[in-house]
Design a protein around this motif. Structure first.
Motif, short mmCIF file in Angstrom:
data_model
loop_
_atom_site.label_atom_id
_atom_site.label_comp_id
_atom_site.label_asym_id
_atom_site.label_seq_id
_atom_site.Cartn_x
_atom_site.Cartn_y
_atom_site.Cartn_z
N ARG A 1 -15.95 55.39 99.31
CA ARG A 1 -17.22 56.04 98.95
C ARG A 1 -17.33 56.27 97.44
O ARG A 1 -18.39 56.06 96.84
CB ARG A 1 -17.35 57.38 99.68
N LEU A 2 -16.23 56.69 96.84
CA LEU A 2 -16.24 56.94 95.40
C LEU A 2 -16.48 55.65 94.64
O LEU A 2 -17.28 55.62 93.69
CB LEU A 2 -14.92 57.59 94.97
N ARG A 3 -15.82 54.58 95.04
CA ARG A 3 -16.03 53.29 94.38
C ARG A 3 -17.48 52.83 94.50
O ARG A 3 -18.06 52.29 93.55
CB ARG A 3 -15.10 52.24 95.00
N GLU A 4 -18.08 53.06 95.66
CA GLU A 4 -19.47 52.66 95.87
C GLU A 4 -20.42 53.38 94.92
O GLU A 4 -21.47 52.85 94.55
CB GLU A 4 -19.89 52.91 97.32
N LYS A 5 -20.03 54.58 94.51
CA LYS A 5 -20.90 55.39 93.65
C LYS A 5 -20.66 55.18 92.16
O LYS A 5 -21.59 55.34 91.36
CB LYS A 5 -20.74 56.87 93.99
N ILE A 6 -19.43 54.82 91.77
CA ILE A 6 -19.14 54.76 90.32
C ILE A 6 -18.87 53.35 89.80
O ILE A 6 -19.00 53.11 88.59
CB ILE A 6 -17.96 55.67 89.95
N GLU A 7 -18.50 52.41 90.67
CA GLU A 7 -18.16 51.06 90.22
C GLU A 7 -19.42 50.21 90.05
O GLU A 7 -20.39 50.35 90.79
CB GLU A 7 -17.23 50.38 91.23
#
Length: 229
Positions: free
Chosen positions: A196-202
């Motif tokens: 989820r974090l990667r989907e938001k910041i990458e």
């Protein structure tokens, strides 16, 4: 590197705390009496102090008073008792925080980082490419636009920012999330939050550049490390 002044008369606790803080990248000076602590204030400058309330020749309250007068650094009291009067006394003397023994190592590290940020002794704005993180306000932006993270997603991001040169194992990250939520966090839950974090910041979550997998070891901050301001 930040300098931590540890005043603790229990040799085993002092040794374990010193090792923990050194692995976190801090320089640690440790003494075990009130007299030694006050004398050391004239010899070295520190960024933060961890002070045991009970000392063999006095107490941590006197040390805190001298510390605030001479160096005005953040003070976190270590106490074996949840006695409300002791806590109130410490805070009234200018202590920035307190933590009751026994405590979880990650919780102590988080308290130290918070106290350093609050005192202005740690940067509050980090930049990684198109991403900026303001830890003072808790605001995360990507390409100038707000990124809305859950509490656990934000805590996960801070774990990487706070240790830009380290590979963080899954066990270490589970520890971070446990401290943040007080809830049981599983390996599967961690995988979900990383995703989820990667989907938001990458820029491209399928080929992450900020949170990179180190096969067989864990994860690390990738690319150019966070710059600070």
């Amino acid at each position: 590197m930040k300098r931590i002044f540890l005043i603790e008369d229990d040799a085993a606790i002092a040794k374990n705390l010193s090792l923990l803080l050194q692995t976190e990248g801090y320089i640690v000076t440790c003494v075990n009496t009130q007299k030694q602590a006050i004398a050391m204030l004239d010899k070295q400058m520190f960024d933060l102090a961890l002070v045991d309330i009970s000392l063999p020749d006095g107490n941590g309250f006197a040390v805190c008073t001298e510390m605030k007068h001479r160096q005005d650094i953040p003070v976190i009291f270590l106490t074996a008792s949840g006695d409300e009067a002791s806590v109130v006394t410490g805070l009234n003397l200018g202590a920035d925080d307190y933590i009751i023994k026994p405590f979880r190592p990650r919780e102590l590290v988080a308290r130290i980082q918070a106290a350093l940020r609050k005192s202005g002794r740690m940067p509050t704005v980090y930049s990684m490419g198109s991403l900026t993180v303001d830890t003072a306000s808790g605001v995360v932006k990507k390409n100038g636009r707000d990124v809305f993270l859950s509490a656990l997603e934000y805590r996960l991001l801070l774990a990487f920012i706070n240790e830009p040169n380290s590979i963080l194992t899954r066990e270490r990250l589970l520890d971070e999330l446990w401290d943040a939520s007080g809830e049981f966090v599983t390996n599967n839950t961690l995988t979900m939050y990383i995703k989820r974090l990667r989907e938001k910041i990458e820029e491209n979550p399928s080929h992450p550049q900020m949170i990179v997998t180190v096969r067989g070891l864990g994860y690390r901050l990738g690319g150019d490390h966070a710059s600070e301001s």
